[in-house]
Design a protein around this motif. Structure first.
Motif, PDB file in Angstrom:
ATOM      1  N   HIS A  69     -12.580  -5.146  13.676  1.00 36.57           N
ATOM      2  CA  HIS A  69     -12.313  -3.734  13.930  1.00 36.57           C
ATOM      3  C   HIS A  69     -11.887  -3.078  12.621  1.00 36.57           C
ATOM      4  CE1 HIS A  69     -12.105  -4.914  18.228  1.00 36.57           C
ATOM      5  NE2 HIS A  69     -12.484  -3.667  18.423  1.00 36.57           N
ATOM      6  N   CYS A  73     -11.855   2.728  14.615  1.00 33.13           N
ATOM      7  CA  CYS A  73     -11.270   1.859  15.654  1.00 33.13           C
ATOM      8  C   CYS A  73     -12.326   1.091  16.428  1.00 33.13           C
ATOM      9  CB  CYS A  73     -10.427   2.686  16.621  1.00 33.13           C
ATOM     10  SG  CYS A  73      -9.124   3.599  15.833  1.00 33.13           S
ATOM     11  N   CYS A  90      -8.305   1.839   6.162  1.00 29.22           N
ATOM     12  CA  CYS A  90      -8.380   2.388   7.521  1.00 29.22           C
ATOM     13  C   CYS A  90      -7.270   1.922   8.442  1.00 29.22           C
ATOM     14  CB  CYS A  90      -9.735   2.041   8.146  1.00 29.22           C
ATOM     15  SG  CYS A  90      -9.970   0.282   8.518  1.00 29.22           S
ATOM     16  N   SER A  94      -6.214   3.575  12.134  1.00 31.81           N
ATOM     17  CA  SER A  94      -6.663   2.741  13.251  1.00 31.81           C
ATOM     18  C   SER A  94      -5.490   2.286  14.106  1.00 31.81           C
ATOM     19  CB  SER A  94      -7.425   1.522  12.725  1.00 31.81           C
ATOM     20  OG  SER A  94      -8.617   1.901  12.074  1.00 31.81           O
ATOM     21  N   TYR A 161      -5.986  -5.207  11.908  1.00 35.49           N
ATOM     22  CA  TYR A 161      -5.550  -4.131  11.019  1.00 35.49           C
ATOM     23  C   TYR A 161      -4.522  -4.618   9.997  1.00 35.49           C
ATOM     24  CZ  TYR A 161      -7.572  -1.248  14.762  1.00 35.49           C
ATOM     25  OH  TYR A 161      -8.407  -0.701  15.710  1.00 35.49           O
TER      26      TYR A 161
END
Length: 342
Positions: A69, A73, A90, A94, A161
């Motif tokens: 991911h 998202c 990101c 996200s 993430y």
């Protein structure tokens, strides 16, 4: 007059592809939409000179290309050397979006809970080259990390993430997971400006001609960050006015050499999903058959740069928007079946 569809076919490596390997294709794009696991190998391989399912699986198994991911998202495919700096770009936006999603389902995860989950996920994956999603859930259950499906999916996203996990080896039906530190070699850190410049370079060489609005859509980043990325590579870009809008072409953009051919594109292909505005290649009356308003993209047939129908990757049946127009899809279907056999 700029022939926008033809140039995009060349930039996207759909016409006269320049590369031999899946890694080269993904590196060219920066990241590619990877929502539909079953058709993702074709999305990459069809952009090589000799599409091969075996070559895609090898690149995936060896960790040359990674599914995780990332931007917007959603699932993306990136190269191992690009993953870390992309995550850094990101991750904040996200993570905020993931918390918003969780809140809509009536849940919440604190920062302490996020760190605790990351520690457990890292512990159970230590020394394992690849586990399926089902196997990972069982391992987490043993450690007491259990929750509803919505919350568990967010735990895993946070771990992505935070740069803890990424995809493991190829599996035809399930997501797989591995530790980033064990699967991906360390790379030199990039500054934010360097990362934005590299992202802009990869986007405009693989998607040209494209607008600032398209770039903002593709990345999901703030418009100010996207403008900065464009400014940082300004000497590499060429501006063209077309139908009242400013389009950017990269200095490496090919504008000639595209011969007319019919192509079978997978669902969620970059040819459509890589742009905010798609009317140049998709007539408005046919839009519902190419994608829904809530972001579901279907397999499409492209002829002369225009979306003209749908196809099914299992039955190989084709369905054209205008059945009166005669089209020969024999070559395109044969190319797809050869890919499955190689």
């Amino acid at each position: 007059m700029m022939n926008l569809p033809n140039i995009r076919l060349l930039s996207q490596q759909l016409a006269a592809p320049q590369f031999n390997t899946p890694h080269e294709v993904v590196d060219w794009f920066g990241f590619m939409q990877a929502q539909e696991k079953g058709m993702l190998p074709w999305a990459v391989a069809m952009r090589t000179r000799r599409p091969s399912l075996a070559a895609y699986r090898q690149a995936y198994d060896e960790g040359q290309i990674i599914r995780s991911h990332l931007f917007r998202c959603t699932w993306q495919l990136a190269t191992a050397q690009d993953l870390r700096w992309m995550v850094q770009l990101c991750a904040d936006s996200s993570r905020r979006a993931a918390r918003g999603y969780l809140k809509q389902t009536g849940g919440a995860i604190s920062e302490d809970e996020e760190k605790h989950a990351n520690d457990i996920i890292a512990k159970v994956l230590q020394g394992r080259s690849s586990v399926t999603g089902k196997e990972l859930k069982a391992l987490l259950d043993e450690q007491g990390l259990t929750d509803d499906a919505h919350t568990m999916s967010v735990y895993l996203r946070f771990a992505e993430y935070d740069g803890v996990i990424c995809s493991g080896k190829f599996h035809p039906n399930q997501n797989t997971y591995a530790l980033v530190e064990e699967r991906i070699p360390k790379q030199p850190d990039l500054t934010r400006d360097e990362a934005l410049a590299l992202l802009a370079r990869k986007y405009f060489r693989s998607h040209a001609p494209a607008t600032l609005t398209d770039f903002v859509w593709w990345t999901g980043l703030p418009i100010s960050a996207c403008r900065l990325g464009i400014d940082n590579i300004g000497d590499e870009l060429i501006e063209e006015r077309y139908r009242g809008e400013t389009y950017y072409l990269h200095a490496d953009t090919r504008t000639r050499g595209c011969r007319n051919q019919l192509m079978l594109l997978p669902s969620f292909d970059e040819y459509l999903i890589g742009y905010k505005t798609r009317h140049h290649v998709l007539a408005d009356e046919h839009r519902p058959r190419a994608h829904t308003n809530n972001g579901l993209f279907f397999p499409i047939i492209v002829d002369g740069g225009q979306v003209v129908g749908n196809w099914h990757n299992k039955t190989l049946k084709t369905d054209y928007f205008d059945p009166i127009v005669s089209r020969d899809d024999t070559t395109a279907l044969a190319r797809y079946t050869r890919f499955l056999d190689k």
